[in-house]
Scaffold this active site. Structure first.
Site, PDB file in Angstrom:
ATOM      1  N   GLU A 156      30.361 -10.467 -20.445  1.00  0.00           N
ATOM      2  CA  GLU A 156      30.104  -9.517 -18.802  1.00  0.00           C
ATOM      3  C   GLU A 156      28.671  -9.178 -19.189  1.00  0.00           C
ATOM      4  O   GLU A 156      28.662  -8.614 -17.470  1.00  0.00           O
ATOM      5  CB  GLU A 156      30.936  -8.755 -19.534  1.00  0.00           C
ATOM      6  CG  GLU A 156      31.735  -7.895 -18.619  1.00  0.00           C
ATOM      7  CD  GLU A 156      33.210  -6.842 -19.091  1.00  0.00           C
ATOM      8  OE1 GLU A 156      34.165  -7.449 -18.531  1.00  0.00           O
ATOM      9  OE2 GLU A 156      33.209  -6.163 -19.861  1.00  0.00           O
TER      10      GLU A 156
ATOM     11  N   HIS B  63      36.391 -29.833 -38.345  1.00  0.00           N
ATOM     12  CA  HIS B  63      37.498 -30.037 -37.139  1.00  0.00           C
ATOM     13  C   HIS B  63      38.238 -29.764 -35.976  1.00  0.00           C
ATOM     14  O   HIS B  63      39.184 -30.580 -35.856  1.00  0.00           O
ATOM     15  CB  HIS B  63      38.686 -29.881 -38.271  1.00  0.00           C
ATOM     16  CG  HIS B  63      37.562 -30.035 -40.473  1.00  0.00           C
ATOM     17  ND1 HIS B  63      38.089 -31.708 -40.299  1.00  0.00           N
ATOM     18  CD2 HIS B  63      37.428 -29.288 -40.920  1.00  0.00           C
ATOM     19  CE1 HIS B  63      37.187 -31.450 -41.350  1.00  0.00           C
ATOM     20  NE2 HIS B  63      36.463 -29.923 -42.030  1.00  0.00           N
TER      21      HIS B  63
ATOM     22  N   LYS C 257      40.012  -6.754  -9.396  1.00  0.00           N
ATOM     23  CA  LYS C 257      40.713  -5.571  -9.470  1.00  0.00           C
ATOM     24  C   LYS C 257      41.771  -5.280  -8.370  1.00  0.00           C
ATOM     25  O   LYS C 257      42.595  -4.420  -8.809  1.00  0.00           O
ATOM     26  CB  LYS C 257      39.810  -4.470  -9.980  1.00  0.00           C
ATOM     27  CG  LYS C 257      39.426  -4.311 -11.735  1.00  0.00           C
ATOM     28  CD  LYS C 257      38.774  -3.248 -12.734  1.00  0.00           C
ATOM     29  CE  LYS C 257      37.657  -3.434 -13.583  1.00  0.00           C
ATOM     30  NZ  LYS C 257      37.564  -2.598 -13.828  1.00  0.00           N
TER      31      LYS C 257
HETATM   32  O1  PA5 Z   1      32.449  -3.641 -21.895  1.00  0.00           O
HETATM   33  C1  PA5 Z   1      33.322  -3.335 -20.457  1.00  0.00           C
HETATM   34  O2  PA5 Z   1      32.405  -1.984 -19.693  1.00  0.00           O
HETATM   35  C2  PA5 Z   1      34.634  -3.588 -19.900  1.00  0.00           C
HETATM   36  O3  PA5 Z   1      34.529  -4.307 -20.925  1.00  0.00           O
HETATM   37  C3  PA5 Z   1      35.671  -1.673 -20.531  1.00  0.00           C
HETATM   38  O4  PA5 Z   1      35.561  -1.888 -21.642  1.00  0.00           O
HETATM   39  C4  PA5 Z   1      37.243  -2.694 -20.147  1.00  0.00           C
HETATM   40  O5  PA5 Z   1      36.807  -3.170 -18.694  1.00  0.00           O
HETATM   41  C5  PA5 Z   1      37.757  -1.634 -20.064  1.00  0.00           C
HETATM   42  O6  PA5 Z   1      37.437  -0.640 -19.675  1.00  0.00           O
HETATM   43  P1  PA5 Z   1      37.755   1.080 -20.011  1.00  0.00           P
HETATM   44  O7  PA5 Z   1      37.020   1.518 -21.648  1.00  0.00           O
HETATM   45  O8  PA5 Z   1      36.949   2.091 -18.757  1.00  0.00           O
HETATM   46  O9  PA5 Z   1      38.985   1.483 -20.250  1.00  0.00           O
END
Ligand code: PA5
Length: 463
Positions: A295, A324, A438
């Site tokens: 990410e 394995h 989203k």
């Molecule tokens: O790293 C990130 O920003 C995302 O993976 C968030 O942690 C994830 O989308 C969850 O978001 P939130 O903590 O706002 O619910």
């Protein structure tokens, strides 16, 4: 202290490095070192501007006091902690539980858990997992920690609504006493509900993004509730931050880790970055790393706005199990991977392989050794064999599985990711790519204000 053994990322051969032409040439390493002061300079500027807020998590004395007091009071009155969260709000907690509590924690007796609660992280909205967890857990004995930095993530909010109703059905108005939020200090629906219903709420520091938040109250509260040494975690993390001080690349281990993986990708086609701990206890940490790396570095546009579609693909594996499974591919498949092994010198426990009379001769070599020895021998052999096959690999060696070492590893990888963002010239702290999905979900679920056209399931064509 964590050591980085990087010789097998380089092109030296004879096991000290990668055989053949595949590794990073020594002159290229020198080039990385020459370019590093500019990288460090940019990082310092961005840190001053507030971008790298997770570095400051090593100084959290007030939060640690608040969390410890909470864990000792309300926390200990419950025998199950149910965490609701997803992505960066869940993966770090899973990694901490896996690494720092005995295996099969939830299966252990109260005595074996030293009366600390069980811990379940309800990450997904798969109805079968949610329904199963709510059947298993006693609402009268549960503390629910809802974790969402934004306070608006659909999956977490849906989990919250389901769990809140489940609590209210069982406990009536007392339900709110079984809930604690971890969220943004000011914004979002959770903060609003906390104020309205008098639910305690810990802060996720504004300058810390989800996937860099494991060492904030996001991970620290559940960790403290199950008896993990959170001060130890932060002390270890502080070591990793210190390791990133030097302006010289060869003295700055997290920066070197990032530079080598960037160079492997950019110059040698090593676009798949595997993290392979030889420890079941670090399986979830490898999952956490996948999110951190994916990410943070997978971006359409670079810092200047040019379309680059950059980003290595992270893969998690566990040794020796995946010898394995995936190692055949790592050895002989495309030259598109750089593998980082994690070696734990002292896992805290070992099991001797017995010498049993009358065993077939072929098994005789095992008796008298230990499982720990076998595991490390397999790690060294795999690393060495990969180098002989021309495959870049490096090793992070941790002394043990203490809270300090795990905190250091988590921070080391986060710091490395921050450096990698600079080498790739992308913003490692945003995630614009998940926004479209989203919006389309909101449309499908009928959220007011969202009405983008939806294409037929799977694109329409089917057989
Ligand atoms: O790293 C990130 O920003 C995302 O993976 C968030 O942690 C994830 O989308 C969850 O978001 P939130 O903590 O706002 O619910």
């Amino acid at each position: 202290m964590i050591r980085l053994h990087y010789g097998r990322m380089l092109q030296d051969g004879l096991d000290g490095g990668v055989d053949g032409e595949r590794g990073i040439a020594r002159e290229r390493l020198a080039e990385l070192a020459r370019r590093f002061p500019a990288v460090q300079g940019e990082l310092r500027t961005r840190r001053t501007a507030g971008d790298y807020g997770f570095y400051d998590l090593v100084h959290q004395e007030a939060a640690v006091r608040e969390i410890s007091a909470f864990a000792e009071g309300l926390g200990q009155a419950h025998d199950h902690v149910l965490v609701l969260g997803i992505g960066g709000s869940a993966l770090g907690t899973k990694a901490l539980l896996n690494a720092l509590r005995p295996p099969e924690w939830n299966e252990l007796s109260d005595e074996a858990r030293e009366f600390y609660p069980r811990l379940t992280v309800l990450e997904n909205v798969d109805p079968t997992s949610v329904a199963g967890a709510l059947r298993r857990i006693d609402p009268r004995r549960v503390l629910v920690n809802v974790i969402s930095k934004s306070g608006g993530t659909a999956e977490t909010m849906a989990q919250y609504l389901v769990v809140r109703q489940w609590l209210e059905e069982a406990l009536g108005p007392a339900a709110a006493r079984h809930i604690v939020f971890t969220t943004d200090p000011e914004r979002g629906a959770l903060r609003e509900i906390a104020e309205r219903d008098g639910i305690p709420a810990l802060d996720v520091p504004s300058a810390v993004g989800g996937r860099y938040s494991v060492l904030s109250p996001v991970g620290l509260l559940p960790a403290a509730l199950v008896g993990i040494d959170i001060e130890g975690l932060l002390a270890g993390a502080a070591r990793a931050v210190e390791r990133a001080e030097p302006d010289e690349l060869m003295a700055n281990a997290p920066a070197l880790f990032a530079a080598l993986l960037w160079a492997a990708d950019t110059w040698h086609g090593g676009r798949i970055h595997v993290l392979m701990p030889y420890s079941d206890r670090l399986r979830e940490l490898a999952e956490w790393f996948r999110q951190l790396w994916a990410e943070s570095l997978g971006k359409a546009r670079d810092r200047r706005g040019a379309l680059v579609n950059a980003g290595p693909t992270p893969v998690g594996a566990v040794g020796a199990t995946d010898q394995h499974s995936q190692v055949q591919l790592f050895m002989e498949g495309p030259y598109d991977k750089a593998i980082t092994f994690v070696r734990v010198e002292d896992p805290g426990e070992d099991v001797t392989i017995p010498v049993i009379d009358g065993m077939p001769e072929d098994l005789g070599y095992l008796g008298g050794h230990s499982l720990g020895e076998l595991l490390l021998a397999e790690l060294d052999a795999t690393s060495s064999a990969l180098a002989r096959m021309g495959r870049m690999n490096q090793m992070l060696t941790m002394p043990d599985l203490s809270a300090g070492s795990v905190g250091e590893l988590l921070m080391f990888l986060q710091v490395a990711c921050g450096y990698a963002g600079i080498w790739y010239n992308v913003d490692p702290f945003d995630q614009p790519g998940v926004e479209l999905g989203k919006r389309l979900t909101f449309t499908a679920m009928g959220r007011p204000g969202f009405s983008e056209p939806l294409t037929p399931r799977g694109g329409g064509d089917q057989v």
